[in-house]
Design an enzyme around this catalytic site. Structure first.
Site, PDB file in Angstrom:
ATOM      1  N   TYR A  68     -40.725 -29.404 -40.189  1.00 39.47           N
ATOM      2  CA  TYR A  68     -39.412 -29.584 -40.812  1.00 39.47           C
ATOM      3  C   TYR A  68     -38.254 -29.152 -39.904  1.00 39.47           C
ATOM      4  O   TYR A  68     -37.168 -29.701 -39.978  1.00 39.47           O
ATOM      5  CB  TYR A  68     -39.337 -28.798 -42.126  1.00 39.47           C
ATOM      6  N   LYS A  88     -29.907 -14.245 -40.654  1.00 41.20           N
ATOM      7  CA  LYS A  88     -30.595 -15.439 -41.172  1.00 41.20           C
ATOM      8  C   LYS A  88     -31.061 -15.203 -42.613  1.00 41.20           C
ATOM      9  O   LYS A  88     -30.876 -16.035 -43.505  1.00 41.20           O
ATOM     10  CB  LYS A  88     -31.798 -15.783 -40.275  1.00 41.20           C
ATOM     11  N   CYS A  95     -37.263 -22.057 -48.377  1.00 36.93           N
ATOM     12  CA  CYS A  95     -36.404 -21.055 -47.722  1.00 36.93           C
ATOM     13  C   CYS A  95     -35.787 -20.072 -48.698  1.00 36.93           C
ATOM     14  O   CYS A  95     -36.010 -18.863 -48.608  1.00 36.93           O
ATOM     15  CB  CYS A  95     -35.306 -21.764 -46.938  1.00 36.93           C
ATOM     16  N   LYS A 134     -35.038 -30.776 -54.155  1.00 38.23           N
ATOM     17  CA  LYS A 134     -33.581 -30.964 -54.245  1.00 38.23           C
ATOM     18  C   LYS A 134     -33.257 -32.435 -53.973  1.00 38.23           C
ATOM     19  O   LYS A 134     -34.138 -33.206 -53.547  1.00 38.23           O
ATOM     20  CB  LYS A 134     -32.858 -30.039 -53.277  1.00 38.23           C
TER      21      LYS A 134
HETATM   22  N1  SAJ Z   1     -29.337 -25.494 -55.612  1.00 35.02           N
HETATM   23  C1  SAJ Z   1     -28.772 -25.235 -56.859  1.00 35.02           C
HETATM   24  N2  SAJ Z   1     -27.422 -25.170 -56.965  1.00 35.02           N
HETATM   25  C2  SAJ Z   1     -26.600 -25.362 -55.889  1.00 35.02           C
HETATM   26  C3  SAJ Z   1     -27.168 -25.610 -54.627  1.00 35.02           C
HETATM   27  C4  SAJ Z   1     -28.542 -25.668 -54.512  1.00 35.02           C
HETATM   28  O1  SAJ Z   1     -29.481 -25.048 -57.849  1.00 35.02           O
HETATM   29  O2  SAJ Z   1     -25.367 -25.315 -56.090  1.00 35.02           O
HETATM   30  C5  SAJ Z   1     -30.801 -25.535 -55.463  1.00 35.02           C
HETATM   31  C6  SAJ Z   1     -31.338 -26.852 -54.871  1.00 35.02           C
HETATM   32  O3  SAJ Z   1     -31.475 -27.845 -55.850  1.00 35.02           O
HETATM   33  C7  SAJ Z   1     -32.664 -26.402 -54.287  1.00 35.02           C
HETATM   34  C8  SAJ Z   1     -32.362 -24.980 -53.808  1.00 35.02           C
HETATM   35  O4  SAJ Z   1     -31.190 -24.576 -54.479  1.00 35.02           O
HETATM   36  O5  SAJ Z   1     -33.667 -26.345 -55.278  1.00 35.02           O
HETATM   37  C9  SAJ Z   1     -32.183 -24.842 -52.305  1.00 35.02           C
HETATM   38  O6  SAJ Z   1     -31.399 -25.914 -51.805  1.00 35.02           O
HETATM   39  P1  SAJ Z   1     -30.250 -25.709 -50.714  1.00 35.02           P
HETATM   40  O7  SAJ Z   1     -29.667 -27.023 -50.388  1.00 35.02           O
HETATM   41  O8  SAJ Z   1     -29.322 -24.651 -51.151  1.00 35.02           O
HETATM   42  O9  SAJ Z   1     -30.999 -25.088 -49.448  1.00 35.02           O
HETATM   43  P2  SAJ Z   1     -32.283 -25.469 -48.576  1.00 35.02           P
HETATM   44  O10 SAJ Z   1     -33.378 -24.542 -48.995  1.00 35.02           O
HETATM   45  O11 SAJ Z   1     -32.583 -26.905 -48.547  1.00 35.02           O
HETATM   46  O12 SAJ Z   1     -31.742 -25.043 -47.123  1.00 35.02           O
HETATM   47  C10 SAJ Z   1     -31.310 -23.703 -46.934  1.00 35.02           C
HETATM   48  C11 SAJ Z   1     -29.962 -23.752 -46.201  1.00 35.02           C
HETATM   49  N3  SAJ Z   1     -29.359 -22.431 -46.221  1.00 35.02           N
HETATM   50  C12 SAJ Z   1     -28.091 -22.223 -46.634  1.00 35.02           C
HETATM   51  O13 SAJ Z   1     -27.382 -23.114 -47.057  1.00 35.02           O
HETATM   52  C13 SAJ Z   1     -27.564 -20.847 -46.543  1.00 35.02           C
HETATM   53  C14 SAJ Z   1     -30.154 -24.262 -44.782  1.00 35.02           C
HETATM   54  O14 SAJ Z   1     -28.939 -24.173 -44.044  1.00 35.02           O
HETATM   55  C15 SAJ Z   1     -31.237 -23.434 -44.069  1.00 35.02           C
HETATM   56  O15 SAJ Z   1     -31.448 -23.889 -42.747  1.00 35.02           O
HETATM   57  C16 SAJ Z   1     -32.523 -23.593 -44.858  1.00 35.02           C
HETATM   58  O16 SAJ Z   1     -32.297 -23.037 -46.166  1.00 35.02           O
HETATM   59  C17 SAJ Z   1     -33.631 -22.847 -44.143  1.00 35.02           C
HETATM   60  O17 SAJ Z   1     -34.527 -23.546 -43.633  1.00 35.02           O
HETATM   61  O18 SAJ Z   1     -33.590 -21.634 -44.033  1.00 35.02           O
END
Ligand code: SAJ
Length: 436
Positions: free
Chosen positions: A11, A206, A260, A320
């Site tokens: 990924y 991080k 993450c 997501k």
């Molecule tokens: N989600 C919500 N409400 C929101 C935003 C997201 O419920 O307002 C949920 C999403 O549906 C999902 C989860 O949170 O289930 C995580 O989604 P995400 O888009 O927030 O994050 P990831 O896990 O896809 O990616 C995160 C990112 N970190 C941050 O934004 C701080 C990304 O930049 C990192 O590189 C990644 O983790 C990682 O690999 O660490």
């Protein structure tokens, strides 16, 4: 000779390798999975992220990206190495086995003067305690025989290649020289700012970034519960509150998924006693987000009691929107709770083949046809134009629609659809006032 070798083309590593190759850097990707290596060499992506396949194809066609299963051969013919292997969290502990074995293989083969960057997420102190000692085997020294930097990845799946190029990055280094080497390498592909940090602070930052997001989402989810209880619409209230210049609340949903945000808060807490006051907000946020599936299923209970065997359609199994990745998806506990109630659950997701034990429909109408209840759990763009009225024509009574992501419009007045929207207390069953 290759300019960069990316160890682990999953990924994080695959978009990393593609970004370098796209910038004209001769890149070799290494993976232990022969199928992944074969697919990449055919110009195909093993990940379902939209657009990534095209990028892999053009990188391979340009001759700048190759893949191999032979770490030693790749590392010993590369000027720089980027390690991007997984650090999974299982049964309450982070597993560093993949990282250690990748480091050992790199240590056995790197050339004198190689720049080595680690992108994987790790508990604080891991670089100094685990990674460096392996790379310094046979009497070699960081800053002399090789140059190390910890540059945690920041790419959000779904948009990974663009984010690799444009996001600002942290570069944790033990010396100015190691920082300069890592900076020069990343600069070949990264346009965002590169900020120097100590290795320890970069490791902690991080974990803090992802923990912060988990905590912010927990607050939004808490507001959803308050809105439901108070009879107001939490999404609309969040929109209104966010017009304040210093307020930026995220969106409530069926829970927090993915590899993450569900893991990194625990890595941040590693070594902190469970009863310690330190980290209490972090622990609470995890609990709030992990229990959201119960809030979602309670929306069905508020609307109707379904008999065992009734068909329920679940739209969305990815963790997501716009990704096909089901890891730690919030849909999983929702589906499992519905199956526990002996309901006949059928799932549909245009990107994700995971069913979590339910039946899978190959089209959206097939999923919805004959269902008494419909759950919308992921805000994929493919679901954004859904018309509740049209869906209901395929459904049977009591026609309950549970919208956990807040994208469905209200049914027409007089319609026989019962809509329950997560966090929208105006859609809940009217409560009898006391004394009547
Ligand atoms: N989600 C919500 N409400 C929101 C935003 C997201 O419920 O307002 C949920 C999403 O549906 C999902 C989860 O949170 O289930 C995580 O989604 P995400 O888009 O927030 O994050 P990831 O896990 O896809 O990616 C995160 C990112 N970190 C941050 O934004 C701080 C990304 O930049 C990192 O590189 C990644 O983790 C990682 O690999 O660490």
């Amino acid at each position: 000779m290759h300019e960069v070798c990316v160890v682990g083309i999953g990924y994080v590593g695959l978009p990393t390798a593609c970004a370098f190759a796209k910038s004209g850097v001769d890149t070799i990707g290494v993976d232990v999975r022969p199928k992944v290596v074969a697919l990449v060499n055919e110009g195909k992506s093993h990940l379902t992220e939209a657009g990534l396949g095209t990028e892999v194809k053009s990188a391979v066609d340009s001759g700048k990206l190759h893949a191999t299963g032979d770490v030693g051969a790749a590392v010993s013919t590369s000027a720089a190495v980027i390690i991007a292997v997984q650090t999974p969290f299982e049964r309450g502990k982070v597993k560093l086995g993949f990282l250690k074995s990748a480091c050992r293989e790199v240590a056995a083969a790197y050339l004198p003067g190689t720049t080595i960057i680690l992108e994987s997420t790790v508990p604080t102190g891991t670089c100094k305690r685990v990674v460096i000692p392996i790379l310094e085997s046979e009497g070699r020294k960081e800053g002399k025989d090789f140059f190390f930097a910890y540059c945690p990845e920041r790419i959000a799946p779904g948009n990974s290649l663009r984010e690799f190029v444009s996001n600002d990055r942290l570069v944790g280094a033990f010396s100015e020289e190691s920082f300069a080497k890592a900076e020069a390498l990343l600069r070949r592909a990264v346009k965002g700012n590169l900020t120097r940090a100590t290795v320890l602070n970069a490791e902690a930052a991080k974990l803090v970034e992802n923990t912060a997001r988990d905590v912010y989402i927990a607050f939004a989810n808490d507001l959803a519960k308050l809105g439901w209880a108070g009879g107001w619409d939490a999404r609309e209230v969040i929109r209104l509150a966010n017009t304040h210049p210093r307020v930026k609340i995220l969106s409530p949903g069926p829970g927090v998924g993915g590899p993450c945000l569900t893991k990194d808060p625990y890595l941040l807490l590693e070594g902190v006693p469970a009863k310690s006051h330190a980290g209490s907000t972090v622990r609470t946020a995890r609990k709030v987000n992990d229990a959201m599936h119960l809030e979602v299923v309670a929306l069905l209970d508020d609307a109707a009691k379904l008999k065992a065997g009734a068909k329920v359609a679940v739209l969305g199994t990815a963790y997501k929107p716009e990704v096909g990745d089901p890891r730690s998806s919030p849909s999983e506990p929702v589906v499992k709770e519905l199956l526990k109630r002996k309901l006949d659950v059928t799932v549909f997701d245009p990107y994700c083949a995971e069913t979590f034990g339910a039946k899978m429909a190959s089209t959206l109408p097939d999923a919805v046809r004959g269902a008494s209840c419909l759950f919308l759990l992921v805000a994929h763009r493919a679901f954004s134009s859904l018309d509740v009225q049209e869906l209901a024509k395929l459904m049977v009574g009591p026609r309950v629609v549970v919208d956990a992501v807040g994208t469905l419009g209200a049914p027409e007045p007089g319609s026989d659809i019962t809509l329950r929207r997560l966090g929208d207390g105006s859609t809940r069953k009217p409560r009898r006032s006391r004394g009547k």
